[in-house]
Design an enzyme around this catalytic site. Structure first.
Site, PDB file in Angstrom:
ATOM      1  CG  HIS A  63       1.404   9.879   4.345  1.00  0.00           C
ATOM      2  ND1 HIS A  63       1.766  11.133   4.766  1.00  0.00           N
ATOM      3  CD2 HIS A  63       1.621   9.064   5.393  1.00  0.00           C
ATOM      4  CE1 HIS A  63       2.166  11.065   6.031  1.00  0.00           C
ATOM      5  NE2 HIS A  63       2.096   9.826   6.433  1.00  0.00           N
ATOM      6  CG  ASP A 169       4.527  11.085   9.505  1.00  0.00           C
ATOM      7  OD1 ASP A 169       4.141  10.477   8.504  1.00  0.00           O
ATOM      8  OD2 ASP A 169       3.791  11.325  10.484  1.00  0.00           O
ATOM      9  CD  GLU A 199      -1.356   9.084   7.144  1.00  0.00           C
ATOM     10  OE1 GLU A 199      -1.439   8.134   7.937  1.00  0.00           O
ATOM     11  OE2 GLU A 199      -0.903  10.188   7.499  1.00  0.00           O
ATOM     12  CD  GLU A 200       0.406  13.068   8.846  1.00  0.00           C
ATOM     13  OE1 GLU A 200      -0.333  12.847   9.816  1.00  0.00           O
ATOM     14  OE2 GLU A 200       1.570  12.659   8.765  1.00  0.00           O
ATOM     15  CG  ASP A 222       3.030   6.440   7.898  1.00  0.00           C
ATOM     16  OD1 ASP A 222       3.920   7.302   8.098  1.00  0.00           O
ATOM     17  OD2 ASP A 222       1.820   6.727   7.886  1.00  0.00           O
ATOM     18  CG  HIS A 309       2.803  14.328  13.671  1.00  0.00           C
ATOM     19  ND1 HIS A 309       1.423  14.274  13.702  1.00  0.00           N
ATOM     20  CD2 HIS A 309       3.170  13.560  12.610  1.00  0.00           C
ATOM     21  CE1 HIS A 309       0.985  13.517  12.708  1.00  0.00           C
ATOM     22  NE2 HIS A 309       2.030  13.056  12.046  1.00  0.00           N
TER      23      HIS A 309
HETATM   24 ZN   LIG Z   1       2.623   9.221   8.396  1.00  0.00          ZN
END
Ligand SMILES: [Zn+2]
Length: 335
Positions: A63, A169, A199-200, A222, A309
């Protein structure tokens, strides 16, 4: 051949939150062009790169979107309130430096009352504000408007074998997927390398791309959590530097046993070390691919990553290179 570190650094400069991926999509489409037969950007913004082959359709995906903030309100003093695009632990945002899509900077802080009265875990996004240095509501409105988005500010730093960046990410996997694409000369499989959007916020781009491609099998790339640092409560065996993981399960999917075996065989044949992954928090695009139409055999290769994150996600460059190699092997292996 596509160089992973150079590509990752380039993609960082065009990173965008969910729903705003277009600059990143354009950059990826330009990089992918020389390595496939057809590149297109679909209605939602997914980049779909087709490398034709006579056999089964294989969809590989990573992603493009990163997590971000979306401005909901500008107050009388010129401070901004925001909602989230993707998963944030609110208190970890306190003190973060952000950048808006237009390149302007800002600093996230917390209302004094919440700081005094709440435990860290109780702090919510409503307690936080973004300070862009505006002197008044009027001057803030000249710089931003409701609906604008912001993301973490930060450059790639190399710490020996490790990389530190707010965008591992999943831009590190996008760079690895591009590298895998450049490593595949010929395959019996009909290959689709897909760079997905949103995606998130719920695996949205992967869902429509998978429906359109109608693959026979799918593999995503991922990042995944690790259990190898003092802050990590998760009881996971995964660690940095021990190779990519082959996913067995996360919250969003149970990988098909056939695909797990397929990826393990590919790793063994190519002498790529791998780790077994059972992730107890988080999900990925593989789940959307698996559930499309009548169901698709789905697996996932993950890159071990600490502090997912956060502004400082950490991966091992060696793991990333091996993940790319494993994806290239998988692209060439028939099922
Ligand atoms: Zn991810």
């Amino acid at each position: 051949m596509i160089d992973i570190l150079k590509t990752f650094t380039h993609l960082q400069s065009v990173a965008r939150p969910s729903g705003f991926e277009s600059p990143c999509a354009q950059a990826i489409a330009a990089l992918a062009g020389p390595y496939c037969d057809e590149v297109k950007i679909d209605t939602l913004g997914n980049v779909i790169c087709h490398k034709k082959g006579p056999g089964k359709r294989l969809m590989m995906a990573a992603h493009m979107d990163v997590i971000g903030l979306i401005i909901t309100h500008i107050d009388k003093k010129g401070f901004l309130r925001f909602g989230a695009l993707g998963g944030f632990v609110p208190y970890r945002l306190i003190g973060a430096r952000m950048k808006l899509e237009n390149g302007m900077g800002g600093s996230v802080w917390c209302d004094e009352k919440a700081m005094e009265e709440k435990k860290l875990e109780e702090i919510s996004l409503n307690d936080l504000y973004l300070d862009i240095g505006a002197e008044s509501e009027e001057s803030a409105r000249k710089m931003v408007q409701v609906g604008d988005v912001a993301m973490y500010e930060g450059e790639v730093q190399q710490l020996g074998q490790m990389l530190l960046s707010p965008y591992c990410d999943d831009l590190i996997a996008c760079a690895a997927l591009l590298s895998a694409m450049s490593q595949v000369e010929k395959s019996e499989n009909d290959l689709y390398f897909v760079f997905t959007v949103q995606e998130e916020v719920g695996l949205r781009g992967a869902a429509t791309a998978a429906y359109a491609i109608d693959p026979d099998f799918g593999v995503c790339m991922d990042v995944t959590r690790t259990g190898d640092n003092p802050s990590e409560k998760a009881k996971m065996v995964v660690k940095l530097g021990a190779g990519p993981t082959i996913k067995i399960k996360d919250v969003s999917l149970l990988c098909n046993p056939q695909m797990i075996a397929h990826l393990r065989e590919a790793a063994k044949e190519g002498d790529v070390p791998y780790q077994d992954e059972v992730l107890t928090a988080g999900g990925t695009d593989s789940a959307a691919i698996q559930k499309t139409r009548g169901g698709v055999l789905s697996g996932c290769i993950s890159i071990p990553c600490r502090y997912i994150h956060s502004q400082n996600e950490m991966v091992s460059l060696k793991d990333v290179e091996q993940s790319a190699r494993l994806m290239a092997l998988c692209a060439q292996r028939t099922l």
